[in-house]
Design a protein around this motif. Sequence first.
Motif, PDB file in Angstrom:
ATOM      1  N   GLN A  45       4.153   9.833 -28.627  1.00  0.00           N
ATOM      2  CA  GLN A  45       4.220   8.399 -28.343  1.00  0.00           C
ATOM      3  C   GLN A  45       2.799   7.859 -28.289  1.00  0.00           C
ATOM      4  N   TYR A  46       2.642   6.599 -28.687  1.00  0.00           N
ATOM      5  CA  TYR A  46       1.360   5.945 -28.480  1.00  0.00           C
ATOM      6  C   TYR A  46       1.492   5.051 -27.252  1.00  0.00           C
ATOM      7  N   GLY A  47       0.375   4.619 -26.721  1.00  0.00           N
ATOM      8  CA  GLY A  47       0.368   3.926 -25.441  1.00  0.00           C
ATOM      9  C   GLY A  47       1.337   2.761 -25.338  1.00  0.00           C
ATOM     10  N   TYR A  48       1.296   1.838 -26.291  1.00  0.00           N
ATOM     11  CA  TYR A  48       2.150   0.654 -26.204  1.00  0.00           C
ATOM     12  C   TYR A  48       3.624   1.026 -26.289  1.00  0.00           C
ATOM     13  N   SER A  49       3.970   1.976 -27.152  1.00  0.00           N
ATOM     14  CA  SER A  49       5.379   2.385 -27.245  1.00  0.00           C
ATOM     15  C   SER A  49       5.833   3.017 -25.935  1.00  0.00           C
ATOM     16  N   LEU A  50       4.938   3.747 -25.294  1.00  0.00           N
ATOM     17  CA  LEU A  50       5.253   4.364 -24.012  1.00  0.00           C
ATOM     18  C   LEU A  50       5.498   3.299 -22.943  1.00  0.00           C
ATOM     19  N   LEU A  51       4.666   2.264 -22.928  1.00  0.00           N
ATOM     20  CA  LEU A  51       4.869   1.157 -21.991  1.00  0.00           C
ATOM     21  C   LEU A  51       6.224   0.496 -22.217  1.00  0.00           C
ATOM     22  N   GLN A  52       6.595   0.298 -23.477  1.00  0.00           N
ATOM     23  CA  GLN A  52       7.880  -0.329 -23.798  1.00  0.00           C
ATOM     24  C   GLN A  52       9.052   0.540 -23.342  1.00  0.00           C
ATOM     25  N   ILE A  53       8.990   1.826 -23.646  1.00  0.00           N
ATOM     26  CA  ILE A  53      10.060   2.755 -23.269  1.00  0.00           C
ATOM     27  C   ILE A  53      10.244   2.759 -21.752  1.00  0.00           C
ATOM     28  N   LEU A  54       9.146   2.867 -21.032  1.00  0.00           N
ATOM     29  CA  LEU A  54       9.226   2.905 -19.574  1.00  0.00           C
ATOM     30  C   LEU A  54       9.756   1.587 -19.016  1.00  0.00           C
ATOM     31  N   SER A  55       9.315   0.482 -19.595  1.00  0.00           N
ATOM     32  CA  SER A  55       9.790  -0.827 -19.159  1.00  0.00           C
ATOM     33  C   SER A  55      11.302  -0.963 -19.360  1.00  0.00           C
ATOM     34  N   GLU A  56      11.789  -0.494 -20.510  1.00  0.00           N
ATOM     35  CA  GLU A  56      13.230  -0.541 -20.790  1.00  0.00           C
ATOM     36  C   GLU A  56      14.026   0.288 -19.781  1.00  0.00           C
ATOM     37  N   LYS A  57      13.367   1.295 -19.208  1.00  0.00           N
ATOM     38  CA  LYS A  57      14.021   2.169 -18.225  1.00  0.00           C
ATOM     39  C   LYS A  57      13.679   1.751 -16.791  1.00  0.00           C
ATOM     40  N   HIS A  58      13.162   0.514 -16.670  1.00  0.00           N
ATOM     41  CA  HIS A  58      12.869  -0.104 -15.371  1.00  0.00           C
ATOM     42  C   HIS A  58      11.773   0.604 -14.588  1.00  0.00           C
ATOM     43  N   ILE A  59      10.812   1.177 -15.307  1.00  0.00           N
ATOM     44  CA  ILE A  59       9.637   1.784 -14.683  1.00  0.00           C
ATOM     45  C   ILE A  59       8.470   0.849 -14.949  1.00  0.00           C
ATOM     46  N   ALA A  60       7.996   0.205 -13.904  1.00  0.00           N
ATOM     47  CA  ALA A  60       6.899  -0.758 -14.036  1.00  0.00           C
ATOM     48  C   ALA A  60       5.567  -0.006 -14.043  1.00  0.00           C
ATOM     49  N   LEU A  61       4.862  -0.128 -15.143  1.00  0.00           N
ATOM     50  CA  LEU A  61       3.567   0.524 -15.297  1.00  0.00           C
ATOM     51  C   LEU A  61       2.693  -0.388 -16.134  1.00  0.00           C
ATOM     52  N   GLU A  62       1.502  -0.648 -15.657  1.00  0.00           N
ATOM     53  CA  GLU A  62       0.591  -1.527 -16.377  1.00  0.00           C
ATOM     54  C   GLU A  62      -0.305  -0.715 -17.305  1.00  0.00           C
TER      55      GLU A  62
ATOM     56  N   ASN B 219       0.829  -1.215   0.000  1.00  0.00           N
ATOM     57  CA  ASN B 219       0.000   0.000   0.000  1.00  0.00           C
ATOM     58  C   ASN B 219       0.860   1.261   0.000  1.00  0.00           C
ATOM     59  N   PHE B 220       1.931   1.252   0.805  1.00  0.00           N
ATOM     60  CA  PHE B 220       2.829   2.412   0.832  1.00  0.00           C
ATOM     61  C   PHE B 220       3.523   2.602  -0.509  1.00  0.00           C
ATOM     62  N   ILE B 221       3.920   1.529  -1.141  1.00  0.00           N
ATOM     63  CA  ILE B 221       4.577   1.618  -2.454  1.00  0.00           C
ATOM     64  C   ILE B 221       3.605   2.161  -3.490  1.00  0.00           C
ATOM     65  N   THR B 222       2.348   1.738  -3.426  1.00  0.00           N
ATOM     66  CA  THR B 222       1.328   2.267  -4.341  1.00  0.00           C
ATOM     67  C   THR B 222       1.176   3.771  -4.164  1.00  0.00           C
ATOM     68  N   GLU B 223       1.130   4.221  -2.923  1.00  0.00           N
ATOM     69  CA  GLU B 223       1.034   5.665  -2.655  1.00  0.00           C
ATOM     70  C   GLU B 223       2.257   6.405  -3.182  1.00  0.00           C
ATOM     71  N   LEU B 224       3.428   5.848  -2.969  1.00  0.00           N
ATOM     72  CA  LEU B 224       4.665   6.472  -3.434  1.00  0.00           C
ATOM     73  C   LEU B 224       4.683   6.571  -4.960  1.00  0.00           C
ATOM     74  N   ASN B 225       4.230   5.533  -5.624  1.00  0.00           N
ATOM     75  CA  ASN B 225       4.242   5.498  -7.088  1.00  0.00           C
ATOM     76  C   ASN B 225       3.220   6.425  -7.728  1.00  0.00           C
ATOM     77  N   ARG B 226       2.146   6.700  -7.045  1.00  0.00           N
ATOM     78  CA  ARG B 226       1.032   7.426  -7.652  1.00  0.00           C
ATOM     79  C   ARG B 226       1.473   8.714  -8.349  1.00  0.00           C
ATOM     80  N   GLY B 227       2.205   9.556  -7.705  1.00  0.00           N
ATOM     81  CA  GLY B 227       2.645  10.808  -8.308  1.00  0.00           C
ATOM     82  C   GLY B 227       3.874  10.648  -9.181  1.00  0.00           C
TER      83      GLY B 227
END
Length: 114
Positions: A31-48, A9-17
């Motif tokens: 960027q389109y949505g899927y490309s944005l997900l890929q870019i962020l994933s490559e930079k170790h940002i987990a986003l669904e 829960n704390f991690i979710t709050e931290l990630n929100r902003g």
Amino acid sequence: MDSRELLANFITELNRGTLTLCVLSQLTTPQYGYSLLQILSEKHIALEANTLYPMLRRLETQGVLESSWNTSENRPRKFYQLTEEGKTIFTALTNKWKEQQSHIEALLGEESHA
């Protein structure tokens, strides 16, 4: 509530902003949505995807992003990019993030020396 659930829960709050700031940082060019997900994933940002797409729609409604459809390929894609107001907001958020990060690092440094 056990400690693992509490931490989640704390991690979710931290990630929100911070996730919003991460997304904005990658929309200085379209960027389109899927490309944005890929870019962020490559930079170790987990986003669904089920977090990203509502965020993109909300930011567009707020005037931070603008979108346009690219229909030149087989599959039409909706591209997002910062508006002028979005660029101003992104710069201000980035500056605030750096300031807060500096203060937090100082606090955490104090803790490690205590």
